[in-house]
Design a protein around this motif. Structure first.
Motif, PDB file in Angstrom:
ATOM      1  N   LEU A 235      -2.954  -0.929  -9.904  1.00  0.00           N
ATOM      2  CA  LEU A 235      -2.539  -1.582  -8.663  1.00  0.00           C
ATOM      3  C   LEU A 235      -3.581  -1.421  -7.560  1.00  0.00           C
ATOM      4  CD1 LEU A 235       1.245  -0.742  -8.775  1.00  0.00           C
ATOM      5  CD2 LEU A 235       0.236  -3.046  -8.712  1.00  0.00           C
ATOM      6  N   GLU A 236      -4.232  -0.248  -7.493  1.00  0.00           N
ATOM      7  CA  GLU A 236      -5.291  -0.065  -6.505  1.00  0.00           C
ATOM      8  C   GLU A 236      -6.444  -1.027  -6.756  1.00  0.00           C
ATOM      9  OE1 GLU A 236      -4.828   4.646  -5.313  1.00  0.00           O
ATOM     10  OE2 GLU A 236      -5.945   4.132  -7.120  1.00  0.00           O
ATOM     11  N   LEU A 237      -6.798  -1.209  -8.020  1.00  0.00           N
ATOM     12  CA  LEU A 237      -7.871  -2.141  -8.359  1.00  0.00           C
ATOM     13  C   LEU A 237      -7.488  -3.561  -7.945  1.00  0.00           C
ATOM     14  CD1 LEU A 237     -10.535  -2.940  -9.750  1.00  0.00           C
ATOM     15  CD2 LEU A 237      -9.249  -3.077 -11.888  1.00  0.00           C
TER      16      LEU A 237
ATOM     17  N   SER B 204      -2.524   8.070 -12.010  1.00  0.00           N
ATOM     18  CA  SER B 204      -1.763   7.396 -13.065  1.00  0.00           C
ATOM     19  C   SER B 204      -2.383   6.024 -13.332  1.00  0.00           C
ATOM     20  CB  SER B 204      -0.288   7.243 -12.675  1.00  0.00           C
ATOM     21  OG  SER B 204      -0.145   6.307 -11.620  1.00  0.00           O
ATOM     22  N   GLN B 205      -2.206   5.547 -14.552  1.00  0.00           N
ATOM     23  CA  GLN B 205      -2.736   4.236 -14.910  1.00  0.00           C
ATOM     24  C   GLN B 205      -2.132   3.142 -14.034  1.00  0.00           C
ATOM     25  OE1 GLN B 205      -5.204   3.472 -16.977  1.00  0.00           O
ATOM     26  NE2 GLN B 205      -5.518   5.604 -17.521  1.00  0.00           N
TER      27      GLN B 205
ATOM     28  N   ASP C 148       0.833  -1.210   0.000  1.00  0.00           N
ATOM     29  CA  ASP C 148       0.000   0.000   0.000  1.00  0.00           C
ATOM     30  C   ASP C 148       0.867   1.261   0.000  1.00  0.00           C
ATOM     31  OD1 ASP C 148      -2.388  -1.413  -0.050  1.00  0.00           O
ATOM     32  OD2 ASP C 148      -2.719  -1.269   2.123  1.00  0.00           O
ATOM     33  N   GLU C 149       1.960   1.246   0.772  1.00  0.00           N
ATOM     34  CA  GLU C 149       2.864   2.398   0.801  1.00  0.00           C
ATOM     35  C   GLU C 149       3.504   2.625  -0.569  1.00  0.00           C
ATOM     36  OE1 GLU C 149       5.633   1.766   4.010  1.00  0.00           O
ATOM     37  OE2 GLU C 149       4.026   1.812   5.520  1.00  0.00           O
ATOM     38  N   GLN C 150       3.888   1.544  -1.241  1.00  0.00           N
ATOM     39  CA  GLN C 150       4.470   1.666  -2.589  1.00  0.00           C
ATOM     40  C   GLN C 150       3.442   2.231  -3.568  1.00  0.00           C
ATOM     41  OE1 GLN C 150       5.760  -2.518  -2.692  1.00  0.00           O
ATOM     42  NE2 GLN C 150       7.783  -1.745  -3.249  1.00  0.00           N
ATOM     43  N   ILE C 151       2.218   1.771  -3.480  1.00  0.00           N
ATOM     44  CA  ILE C 151       1.158   2.274  -4.358  1.00  0.00           C
ATOM     45  C   ILE C 151       0.933   3.755  -4.098  1.00  0.00           C
ATOM     46  CG2 ILE C 151      -1.317   2.152  -4.877  1.00  0.00           C
ATOM     47  CD1 ILE C 151      -1.103  -0.911  -4.321  1.00  0.00           C
TER      48      ILE C 151
END
Length: 170
Positions: free
Chosen positions: A86-88, A80-81, A70-73
């Motif tokens: 990644l969130e999805l 951004s795409q 989550d921190e990396q995301i």
């Protein structure tokens, strides 16, 4: 540094969708749940990422591992795409789970149906370092099939530990 998952285990699903998590894997999940020691319930929290429809596996992450992702995301540009994708995957196609006092994980019906897990099905828990990949033993995960093709392209004598030198340069 968080403890890593290691090894492969075979686990049966019971009639209620429960699977006993092998003790050595459970210890890593316990260690990776900052609230476990303080929990009055004695239940370990974790996250299952089930991914898009074509995934024929799920990934089980400790709380510490999923928080690191989550921190990396969060460091990716908002909108951004890459971040949205990644969130999805990691948030929208996942669910919170817990391991009960008896060391069992109850897999929701939706996930059991997706993977073809019925009562008595023997599942595979295969360690991937910071997560465990779970799948039906008759269907090798599609991502592993692609990895096997990549490995074959290097030939049988190739030692993949050479990639570690590349990691040290990065």
């Amino acid at each position: 540094m968080a403890r890593k998952f290691r090894g492969t285990e075979h686990v049966k699903v019971d009639g209620k969708g429960r699977m006993s998590i092998p003790a050595r894997l459970r210890r890593v999940f316990d260690a990776g749940d900052p609230g476990f020691a303080a929990s009055a319930t004695g239940r370990t929290q974790l996250v299952a990422v089930y991914g898009p429809e074509w995934w024929n596996w799920i990934e089980l992450y400790s709380i510490e591992a999923i928080e690191a992702i989550d921190e990396q995301i969060d460091r990716l540009p908002r909108g951004s795409q890459e971040r949205r994708w990644l969130e999805l995957l990691m948030n929208g196609q996942s669910t919170d789970l817990e391991i009960d006092r008896e060391g069992r994980l109850v897999l929701p019906l939706k996930l059991r149906e997706k993977l073809g897990f019925t009562e008595g099905t023997e599942t595979v828990f295969e360690s991937r370092g910071d997560y465990v990949q779970v799948y039906h033993p008759d269907e090798r995960p599609k991502d592993v099939q692609a990895l096997e093709a990549f490995a074959e392209s290097h030939g049988p004598e190739f030692d993949p530990r050479v990639f570690l030198q590349q990691a040290d340069k990065g």
